[in-house]
Design a protein around this motif. Structure first.
Motif, short mmCIF file in Angstrom:
data_model
loop_
_atom_site.label_atom_id
_atom_site.label_comp_id
_atom_site.label_asym_id
_atom_site.label_seq_id
_atom_site.Cartn_x
_atom_site.Cartn_y
_atom_site.Cartn_z
N MET A 34 53.20 33.82 21.25
CA MET A 34 52.05 33.87 20.45
C MET A 34 52.31 34.29 19.10
SD MET A 34 48.56 37.18 20.37
CE MET A 34 49.60 37.75 19.10
N ASN A 35 51.30 33.35 18.59
CA ASN A 35 51.47 32.87 17.04
C ASN A 35 50.02 33.14 16.47
OD1 ASN A 35 51.68 32.62 14.38
ND2 ASN A 35 54.16 31.55 15.00
N LEU A 36 50.40 33.71 15.68
CA LEU A 36 48.05 33.83 14.68
C LEU A 36 48.73 33.55 13.47
CD1 LEU A 36 46.11 36.71 16.36
CD2 LEU A 36 46.84 33.87 16.82
N THR A 40 53.63 37.89 15.27
CA THR A 40 53.98 36.70 16.27
C THR A 40 54.87 37.52 17.08
OG1 THR A 40 54.60 34.93 15.08
CG2 THR A 40 55.89 35.23 16.44
N THR A 60 42.70 43.88 10.86
CA THR A 60 41.64 43.83 11.00
C THR A 60 41.93 45.47 11.37
OG1 THR A 60 42.04 44.38 13.49
CG2 THR A 60 40.76 41.78 12.87
N GLU A 95 38.25 42.44 19.89
CA GLU A 95 39.41 41.38 18.88
C GLU A 95 39.27 39.81 18.96
OE1 GLU A 95 40.69 42.00 16.25
OE2 GLU A 95 41.18 44.67 16.10
N GLU A 96 39.17 38.81 18.22
CA GLU A 96 39.03 37.43 18.80
C GLU A 96 39.77 36.87 19.32
OE1 GLU A 96 40.13 35.63 14.35
OE2 GLU A 96 38.45 36.23 13.87
N TRP A 97 40.50 37.40 19.96
CA TRP A 97 41.94 36.56 20.42
C TRP A 97 41.92 37.56 21.96
CZ3 TRP A 97 43.06 39.96 16.08
CH2 TRP A 97 43.34 40.84 15.94
N GLY A 98 40.92 38.53 22.39
CA GLY A 98 40.81 38.50 23.51
C GLY A 98 41.56 39.89 24.18
N HIS A 117 43.06 44.27 27.30
CA HIS A 117 43.37 42.64 27.09
C HIS A 117 41.30 42.56 27.92
CE1 HIS A 117 47.04 41.39 26.52
NE2 HIS A 117 46.79 40.26 25.71
#
Length: 119
Positions: A34-36, A40, A60, A95-98, A117
């Motif tokens: 994962m890398n936002l 990471t 956040t 959170e927007e990433w699930g 999750h």
């Protein structure tokens, strides 16, 4: 209560430092999963719960956590932790990433990101 994984969260100064760490831990067999940009995650391909996370910031929440603990039922854990009187550093939210998560301070002053999750 089921704990699914525990991940050290390492605060780094820059995205370049994240890349340097990714390269170093790649030598040990970890791969980027994962890398936002600001966070990471590296994991073992043969054991995906063996992970390390690198963060340049926490976008956040008010602080970068020291570790993450993924649990099966984050709402139940939040209720139990809040009822205990432990310091909630960041309230439970999606959170927007699930993931759904909250931050709590442990007795040593370390900040723990507790997450689950979303389905």
């Amino acid at each position: 209560m089921t704990v699914r994984r525990v991940v050290p969260d390492i605060h780094v100064r820059s995205e370049e430092a994240m890349r340097t760490n990714r390269d170093f831990y790649g030598l040990l067999g970890l791969e980027e999963v994962m890398n936002l940009g600001w966070v990471t995650t590296l994991a073992s391909p043969s054991n995906p719960t063996a992970q390390i996370m690198f963060l340049t910031e926490e976008r956040t929440a008010p602080v970068v956590p020291d570790m993450s603990v993924e649990v099966e039922d984050v709402d139940a854990v939040y209720a139990r932790v809040a009822a205990s009187g432990a310091e909630i550093v960041r309230e439970l939210r999606d959170e927007e990433w699930g993931v759904r998560r909250f931050f709590v301070r442990d007795p040593n002053g370390r900040v723990v990101n507790v997450l689950g999750h979303r389905a």
